[in-house]
Design a protein around this motif. Structure first.
Motif, short mmCIF file in Angstrom:
data_model
loop_
_atom_site.label_atom_id
_atom_site.label_comp_id
_atom_site.label_asym_id
_atom_site.label_seq_id
_atom_site.Cartn_x
_atom_site.Cartn_y
_atom_site.Cartn_z
N ILE B 1 0.77 -1.34 0.23
CA ILE B 1 -0.02 0.01 -0.02
C ILE B 1 0.90 1.35 0.16
CG2 ILE B 1 -1.80 1.37 1.40
CD1 ILE B 1 -2.91 -1.17 2.54
N VAL B 2 0.72 2.07 -1.04
CA VAL B 2 1.32 3.40 -1.01
C VAL B 2 0.51 4.54 -0.24
CG1 VAL B 2 2.28 5.13 -2.36
CG2 VAL B 2 2.32 2.78 -3.21
N MET B 3 1.23 5.18 0.73
CA MET B 3 0.58 6.18 1.56
C MET B 3 0.96 7.69 1.08
SD MET B 3 -0.99 4.39 3.32
CE MET B 3 -1.62 5.33 4.61
N THR B 4 0.23 8.46 0.59
CA THR B 4 0.46 9.79 0.11
C THR B 4 0.01 10.79 0.96
OG1 THR B 4 0.62 8.90 -2.15
CG2 THR B 4 0.55 11.25 -1.99
N ASN B 21 -3.29 15.81 5.17
CA ASN B 21 -4.07 14.82 4.64
C ASN B 21 -3.14 13.55 4.05
OD1 ASN B 21 -6.72 15.96 4.45
ND2 ASN B 21 -5.53 17.36 2.80
N CYS B 22 -3.91 12.45 4.43
CA CYS B 22 -2.99 11.18 4.08
C CYS B 22 -4.04 10.13 3.17
CB CYS B 22 -2.73 10.19 5.26
SG CYS B 22 -1.92 8.74 5.19
N LYS B 23 -3.79 9.66 2.02
CA LYS B 23 -4.34 8.88 1.28
C LYS B 23 -3.50 7.51 0.92
CE LYS B 23 -7.12 8.90 -2.99
NZ LYS B 23 -8.39 8.94 -2.35
N SER B 24 -4.39 6.53 1.25
CA SER B 24 -3.76 5.03 0.82
C SER B 24 -4.25 4.65 -0.34
CB SER B 24 -4.13 4.10 2.01
OG SER B 24 -5.54 4.18 1.94
N SER B 25 -3.56 3.83 -0.99
CA SER B 25 -3.74 3.28 -2.20
C SER B 25 -4.69 2.08 -2.42
CB SER B 25 -2.24 3.01 -3.16
OG SER B 25 -1.92 1.69 -2.18
N GLN B 26 -5.03 1.73 -1.23
CA GLN B 26 -6.27 0.77 -0.91
C GLN B 26 -6.59 1.01 0.46
OE1 GLN B 26 -3.79 -2.99 -1.67
NE2 GLN B 26 -4.90 -3.45 -0.01
N SER B 27 -7.91 0.50 0.69
CA SER B 27 -8.41 0.74 2.03
C SER B 27 -7.76 -0.06 2.89
CB SER B 27 -9.89 0.12 2.07
OG SER B 27 -10.46 0.07 3.33
N VAL B 28 -7.59 0.41 4.08
CA VAL B 28 -7.11 -0.02 5.38
C VAL B 28 -8.06 -0.20 6.37
CG1 VAL B 28 -4.70 1.14 5.08
CG2 VAL B 28 -6.47 2.30 6.42
N LEU B 29 -9.15 -0.27 6.15
CA LEU B 29 -10.25 -0.76 7.20
C LEU B 29 -10.63 -2.11 6.89
CD1 LEU B 29 -12.80 0.19 8.90
CD2 LEU B 29 -14.17 0.14 6.86
N TYR B 30 -10.36 -2.73 8.27
CA TYR B 30 -10.80 -4.22 8.38
C TYR B 30 -12.28 -4.40 8.64
CZ TYR B 30 -6.23 -7.08 8.53
OH TYR B 30 -5.25 -7.56 8.06
N SER B 72 -11.84 7.39 7.09
CA SER B 72 -12.07 5.96 7.17
C SER B 72 -11.72 5.48 5.54
CB SER B 72 -13.28 5.62 7.15
OG SER B 72 -13.57 4.10 7.33
N GLY B 73 -11.22 4.14 5.46
CA GLY B 73 -11.24 3.46 4.20
C GLY B 73 -9.68 4.01 3.59
N THR B 74 -9.77 4.85 2.74
CA THR B 74 -8.60 5.60 2.05
C THR B 74 -8.16 6.91 2.23
OG1 THR B 74 -9.69 5.99 -0.10
CG2 THR B 74 -8.88 3.85 0.08
N ASP B 75 -8.97 7.62 2.88
CA ASP B 75 -8.55 9.01 3.03
C ASP B 75 -8.84 9.50 4.49
OD1 ASP B 75 -10.15 8.73 0.23
OD2 ASP B 75 -8.61 10.30 0.27
N PHE B 76 -7.48 10.16 4.93
CA PHE B 76 -7.55 10.40 6.39
C PHE B 76 -7.00 11.88 6.64
CE2 PHE B 76 -8.42 6.18 7.74
CZ PHE B 76 -8.01 5.45 6.81
N THR B 77 -7.37 12.47 7.69
CA THR B 77 -6.88 13.65 8.04
C THR B 77 -6.32 13.81 9.39
OG1 THR B 77 -8.43 14.77 6.44
CG2 THR B 77 -7.58 16.07 8.16
N LEU B 78 -5.43 14.45 9.46
CA LEU B 78 -4.92 14.91 11.18
C LEU B 78 -4.91 16.24 11.16
CD1 LEU B 78 -3.35 14.22 13.81
CD2 LEU B 78 -1.16 14.90 12.58
N THR B 79 -5.77 16.77 12.27
CA THR B 79 -5.91 18.24 12.50
C THR B 79 -5.45 18.46 13.77
OG1 THR B 79 -8.20 17.86 11.18
CG2 THR B 79 -7.75 19.79 12.69
N ILE B 80 -4.67 19.69 13.69
CA ILE B 80 -4.16 20.26 14.95
C ILE B 80 -5.26 21.67 14.84
CG2 ILE B 80 -2.19 21.42 16.15
CD1 ILE B 80 -0.40 19.83 14.12
N SER B 81 -6.01 21.61 15.96
CA SER B 81 -7.18 22.43 16.28
C SER B 81 -6.42 24.01 16.39
CB SER B 81 -7.83 22.25 16.89
OG SER B 81 -7.16 22.26 18.22
N SER B 82 -5.55 24.25 17.14
CA SER B 82 -5.00 25.59 17.55
C SER B 82 -3.53 25.33 17.89
CB SER B 82 -5.43 26.09 18.91
OG SER B 82 -5.02 27.33 19.11
N LEU B 83 -2.64 25.62 16.60
CA LEU B 83 -1.15 25.36 16.61
C LEU B 83 -0.35 25.78 17.58
CD1 LEU B 83 0.77 23.72 14.32
CD2 LEU B 83 1.31 25.98 13.91
#
Lengths: 120, 113
Positions: B1-4, B21-30, B72-83
């Motif tokens: 799986i490629v993580m971009t 943002n982080c996108k995986s080349s295939q789902s990482v949901l079990y 979920s699945g292939t698209d993920f986000t990390l948020t820092i609400s107040s840097l």
């Protein structure tokens, strides 16, 4: 408090074998709850999983390195080791050892990392 | 799986929101346990990575609640609400769906504007 410490030569010549040891303190390497991994990071680049070993001695390796890498474990001395053969400049990186929780597949402890440079 | 990951770097003012943002080349949901095998790490210079978020949205103990993960699945986000100044670092996503072969994103550098 569990600690992991990498050790080994900081400079390796091309075509030779890179050998590193990770000494575990504050806990037993024999615990079946964990496995033990190596991960590397070239300067300014991302992380690459190298492989892992179970206390049984079973191993898994990154297919991209599979033919060159060997990980071993010495439960009597509480350490595990990495050997990487036929190194090139592309193997220059910071090498980390890590403890991974088997149930969660999460890294619970990292070593501080050791820089290995491949150069003649 | 490629993580971009995107972007490769971003500059955010103190107190503002940072989104990676982080996108995986295939789902990482079990499907068997409905867990996404996606983690986020923070790495500061000269230090090993530190786990922030696992299973896509579960915050590691001791991590400030300004850090949150979603997706979920292939698209993920990390948020820092107040840097905060202490958040300057490189952030990596990592999948363990294809364990034992883990793969990481290329990293996103967060700086203060």
């Amino acid at each position: 408090q569990v600690q992991l410490q990498e050790s080994g030569p900081g400079l390796v010549k091309p075509s030779q074998t890179l050998s590193l040891t990770c000494t575990v303190s504050g806990g037993s390497i024999s615990s079946g709850s964990y496995y033990w991994s190596w991960i590397r990071q070239p300067a300014g680049k991302g992380l690459e999983w190298i492989g892992r070993i179970y206390t049984s001695g079973a191993t898994n390796y990154n297919p991209s390195l599979n033919s060159r890498v060997t990980i071993s474990i010495d439960t009597s001395k509480n350490y595990f080791s990495l050997n990487l053969t036929s190194v090139t400049a592309a193997d220059t990186a910071v090498y980390y050892c890590a403890r991974v929780d088997r149930a969660s597949e999460l890294i619970s402890y990292w070593g501080q990392g050791t820089q290995v440079t491949v150069s003649s | 799986i490629v993580m971009t990951q995107s972007p490769d770097s971003l500059a955010v003012s103190l107190g503002e929101r940072a989104t990676i943002n982080c996108k995986s080349s295939q789902s990482v949901l079990y499907s068997s346990n409905n867990k996404n095998y996606l983690a986020w790490y923070q790495q500061k210079p000269g230090q090993p990575p530190k786990l922030l978020i696992y299973w896509a949205s579960t915050r590691e103990s001791g991590v400030p609640d300004r850090f949150s993960g979603s997706g979920s699945g292939t698209d993920f986000t990390l948020t820092i609400s107040s840097l905060q100044a202490d958040d300057v670092a490189v952030y990596y996503c990592q999948q363990s769906y294809t364990t034992p072969l883990w793969t990481f994103g290329q990293g996103t550098k967060v700086e203060i504007k």
